[in-house]
Every structure is written in C-alpha cells, then in structure tokens.
Design an enzyme around this catalytic site. Structure first.
Site, mmCIF file in Angstrom:
data_model
loop_
_atom_site.group_PDB
_atom_site.id
_atom_site.type_symbol
_atom_site.label_atom_id
_atom_site.label_comp_id
_atom_site.label_asym_id
_atom_site.label_seq_id
_atom_site.Cartn_x
_atom_site.Cartn_y
_atom_site.Cartn_z
ATOM 1 N N GLY A 2 -158.113 -29.405 77.081
ATOM 2 C CA GLY A 2 -158.878 -29.263 75.791
ATOM 3 C C GLY A 2 -159.976 -28.467 76.636
ATOM 4 N N ARG A 53 -153.984 -25.776 79.675
ATOM 5 C CA ARG A 53 -154.510 -24.301 79.776
ATOM 6 C C ARG A 53 -155.019 -24.039 80.711
ATOM 7 N NH1 ARG A 53 -155.285 -22.313 74.667
ATOM 8 N NH2 ARG A 53 -155.441 -24.369 74.094
ATOM 9 N N ARG A 65 -149.092 -17.570 70.241
ATOM 10 C CA ARG A 65 -150.762 -17.324 69.886
ATOM 11 C C ARG A 65 -151.075 -16.987 68.601
ATOM 12 N NH1 ARG A 65 -154.350 -17.781 72.890
ATOM 13 N NH2 ARG A 65 -155.141 -19.874 72.297
ATOM 14 N N TYR A 99 -152.631 -18.403 65.460
ATOM 15 C CA TYR A 99 -153.800 -18.592 65.511
ATOM 16 C C TYR A 99 -154.633 -17.647 65.947
ATOM 17 C CZ TYR A 99 -152.102 -22.608 68.364
ATOM 18 O OH TYR A 99 -150.854 -24.088 68.634
ATOM 19 N N CYS A 132 -139.066 -9.482 62.291
ATOM 20 C CA CYS A 132 -138.752 -9.000 60.870
ATOM 21 C C CYS A 132 -140.365 -9.382 59.883
ATOM 22 C CB CYS A 132 -137.629 -9.356 59.610
ATOM 23 S SG CYS A 132 -135.928 -7.950 60.454
HETATM 24 C C1 LIG Z 1 -151.771 -30.532 74.853
HETATM 25 C C2 LIG Z 1 -152.406 -31.674 74.710
HETATM 26 C C3 LIG Z 1 -153.613 -31.394 76.477
HETATM 27 C C4 LIG Z 1 -153.721 -29.908 76.841
HETATM 28 O O1 LIG Z 1 -154.250 -29.374 76.129
HETATM 29 P P1 LIG Z 1 -154.914 -28.207 76.508
HETATM 30 O O2 LIG Z 1 -155.723 -27.029 75.524
HETATM 31 O O3 LIG Z 1 -153.715 -27.538 77.562
HETATM 32 O O4 LIG Z 1 -155.518 -28.508 77.802
HETATM 33 C C5 LIG Z 1 -153.236 -33.023 76.505
HETATM 34 N N1 LIG Z 1 -153.285 -33.649 76.658
HETATM 35 C C6 LIG Z 1 -152.534 -33.754 75.055
HETATM 36 C C7 LIG Z 1 -152.342 -35.861 74.587
HETATM 37 C C8 LIG Z 1 -151.603 -32.161 75.039
HETATM 38 O O5 LIG Z 1 -151.514 -33.231 73.217
#
Ligand SMILES: *Cc1c(COP(=O)(O)O)cnc(C)c1O
Length: 430
Positions: free
Chosen positions: A230, A274, A309, A313, A340
C-alpha cells in the site's frame, strides 16, 4: 513526479529504435530503477534485523521481474496458487513465500503447504480447523474494524471482507496453538497507494500493540509483523512522494521501543507491490487515428486491456509525447483505445502537445497493476512486456497475446450433460 527522470533519460533516446524493433504497444520496465528502489528499501530498514520485503506478485507477475526481486533477497507475497507457482519458479521456497489468500479453498491450502510450503497467513478464524494440518509457523491477517480507518481505495475496514476481527484475534491464536502452531506472525493490509507515511507508522504501531496484547494473554512470542503493502507513488505531477526515509526512521524507533519493553524484537516484513515497480514501467503506444467530433479524440493502438486503472478507478496516468515539449502548441483531447466501452480512455480532456498519427505516446507509471490487470473483454488482446536491463539491452519478457491464445480455452470436443431421461428425476437412478 510521475516516471522517474532517470528512467526517462535511459528510455527516451532509444524509444524509436525499441518501438521499431518490437512493435507497439508494449509495457517496458526499468531494471535499474527497480533495483535502486529495492536496495534503498533494504538500507533504510537495515537497523531492523531480518527485515524483509515480500514483493506482491499480483502487481507485476512476470518471471523476469521476480528474478530481479529474488536476486535482491526479497520473498513473494502470493494470493493464489498460480502466484505461488511463479514465486517457486523464481527460486523462492518455504518462508520466502507468504500465502495471503482470502475466501480460500482447501485445495489452495494443500498447494500452499506442498512443494516446500509457504508462510500461511489465515484470513479467517474458521480456517484454523479447515487447514489440512496446522503448520509450525502461522500468521493471521488482522482487520481492526472501527479501530482504524484505512484510506479510500481499500475503504473502511468494517466493510472490508478481509481478516480476523479484533475480538477473534486472541481466540484465533489460541485455537492455532491447540492444533500445534509454535511460531507466530501477525499481518494486516489497510491502505492502498497511500503517500502519507504516517499511516504506515500507525499500522506498525497498531500491530506491535496487538502483539503485546496477545503475548500477554497467551504467553507467546511473535517472530514477525507484516504491515502489508500500500505504499503510494506519485501518479500526478503535483503529487508529493511518500517520505520513505521518515517511515523507516519512525518504524525503526517503534521496534526499538518494543524491544525495550519486551526484551526481544520481532522481524518487520512488508509486501509492497506498487512502490517497488509502479514508477519503473510505462506503456508505449502509437497514435493511429485522430477524430474530430464534439471533442477531439486521439486513438492509440493500446486499449484498456493493457491498463485498466483509468477506466476502473478513474486513475490519473501522466502522458508524454517524447520529442514534443509541453510548451509546444497544445490542445485538449481524450486519448482513447478501441474497446466498445466509452470508459476506454487513457486521458479525458487532457491538455497535451498536438499529437499526429504515428506519434509515440508514453503512458507513465504502469509498472504495477498495469499489464497484470488486463483482460480480454471485447476480444482485445494484451500487449507484450519488455525489460530495459542494467546493461542497456532490451529483452522481450512476455510476448503479445494472439488469436490462438484467445481460443485456447474454447473446447470443440463436446462435453454434454443430457436433460434428465425420466420424469422421476435424479433419484430414479438405481
Ligand atoms: C495488493 C496487495 C499488496 C500490494 O499492494 P500495493 O498497493 O501494490 O503495495 C500487498 N498485500 C496484499 C495482501 C495485497 O492484497
């Protein structure tokens, strides 16, 4: 700032040559940038013994990328059996693999514990009994509920389907101990693309606090906490980057304070996707049509099968046209693919230098959750992937999909269940 300037300076001088050799569209990843980011992460957390990144395979599930991660000593966070297989093929085994699935099947658990196994991270208390055997090392995913609000993408933990609730936490470890677990970890994943580092510090603090509470009740020690992924990256030119240095410093302080109070220190694990690869990939696509109706549309040879994305989103992805500077004559356009679906747009009412047919467009920050999320709706095929390697060579690391791939799951040998033969129904069989 989107796409790292170093990657840009490595890529742009060679872009025409690469596009000419491999053909568009393609994602291209920057090995140098990924390695620099990984090495920086390791050095910033080096005061914590046993710190480990488990690269979230779902962000960029390509063996060439996983080989780079394995070379840096990283493990893999896998949420499905195919992802585990990718991780194993990259040479990871046992505790270098973390299996974080949800709504898991028994077959998934069996596969996760076979072939050298993995760290099993349980998403629910009922899985303690459903596991075919209890491994020595067990981890639970914690959902703090209204004790903490995550950010918008993951949403409110009370509404999130993931993890063990606060009240289930101690019973979950208790049950696991009864079934034979002897080593323990605690995991959570609460934010997505979060650039405010203090959220991650709070996450680490929350987990360490729970570790103390569980240890106090059950008399166990924890080998690790895993703060999930995250970590955010700047997609928009005005986005401030995550302060990774401050994050490392403050989390390290929390661990030393924990050690002072408890006489030992668990390991810190994280599972960024990410942050590791997002800014080190771009989608290169060619303008093939210009259309002037109520708006001006620049049609490109990639579509949302390459990058979902923006459509899913409403995510912003920066776009540049190499060789055309932002002070050149500009116009406001929608950059569109060929699906489409009217949401098949890489940019909406974006001011860009005037684009002519045949120009190459670079869509930034597609290194994570880019190619991986692609789909085949509308018969659209996914593009190839390339890697710009540290020695300057460019390697094809996945070919483009072809019609035969699209047909691969269509069966032309009949497998037919006939309608019931007798009016008596299924019970009539002997
Ligand atoms: C998607 C996910 C991640 C990675 O998330 P990022 O936003 O790409 O860092 C890590 N752990 C779990 C359990 C996830 O579902």
């Amino acid at each position: 700032m989107p796409m790292s300037p170093d990657f840009e300076s490595r890529l742009y001088p060679r872009l025409n040559e690469i596009a000419g050799h491999f053909g568009t569209p393609f994602h291209i990843y920057d090995e140098t940038g990924i390695r620099e980011t990984g090495e920086r992460l390791k050095s910033l957390f080096s005061r914590l013994p046993g710190f480990r990144e488990y690269f979230a395979v779902k962000a960029l599930p390509n063996p060439a990328i996983l080989a780079v991660m394995a070379d840096m000593g990283f493990g893999f966070d896998c949420s499905s059996v195919p992802e585990l297989v990718l991780g194993r093929r990259a040479g990871a085994a046992g505790e270098m693999l973390m299996f974080t699935a949800n709504n898991t099947t028994r077959q998934d658990f069996i596969a996760a514990m076979a072939d050298g196994g993995s760290i099993i991270n349980l998403d629910d208390i009922t899985f303690v009994e459903k596991l075919p055997v209890m491994p020595e090392l067990i981890c639970f995913r914690y959902n703090p509920g209204d004790r903490r609000t995550g950010n918008a993408i993951i949403g409110n933990p009370v509404e999130a389907k993931y993890g063990v609730s606060h009240d289930q936490l101690i019973p979950a470890y208790e049950m696991a101990i009864k079934r034979g677990a002897r080593r323990f970890g605690l995991h959570t994943m609460l934010a997505s693309n979060e650039r405010d580092y203090t959220y991650m510090v709070q996450t680490a603090a929350m987990l360490l606090e729970q570790v103390e509470a569980i240890s106090g009740r059950l008399g166990i020690r924890f080998e690790f906490i895993n703060i999930g992924g995250g970590l955010g990256v700047p997609y928009h030119p005005e986005d401030a980057p995550l302060d990774i240095k401050a994050l490392a410093k403050e989390v390290t302080e929390l661990f030393f304070a924990f050690a002072d109070r408890n006489g030992y220190m668990p390991k810190l694990y994280m599972e960024s996707g990410r942050y590791m690869t997002g800014p080190y990939g771009v989608l290169v696509t060619r303008a093939i049509n210009r259309k002037e109706i109520y708006r001006t549309y620049v049609g490109v040879d990639a579509c949302m099968s390459s990058l979902m994305r923006p459509a899913i989103y409403g995510a912003y992805h920066h776009i540049t046209i190499p060789g055309k500077l932002s002070d050149m004559p500009a116009e406001v356009v929608d950059v569109v693919g060929s699906l489409c679906e009217n949401n098949d747009k890489f940019a909406i009412q974006r001011k860009l230098p005037r684009i002519s047919e045949n120009d190459l467009l670079v869509i930034h920050d597609t290194g994570a959750h880019g190619h991986a999320m692609g789909f085949n709706y509308n018969g659209k095929l996914r593009p190839k992937e390339l890697m710009l390697k540290t020695d300057g060579s460019v390697e094809l690391i996945r070919r483009e999909e072809r019609i035969e791939d699209y047909f691969a799951t269509l069966t032309f040998t009949p497998d037919i269940l006939l309608p019931a033969q007798s009016a008596a129904g299924p019970d009539s069989e002997n």
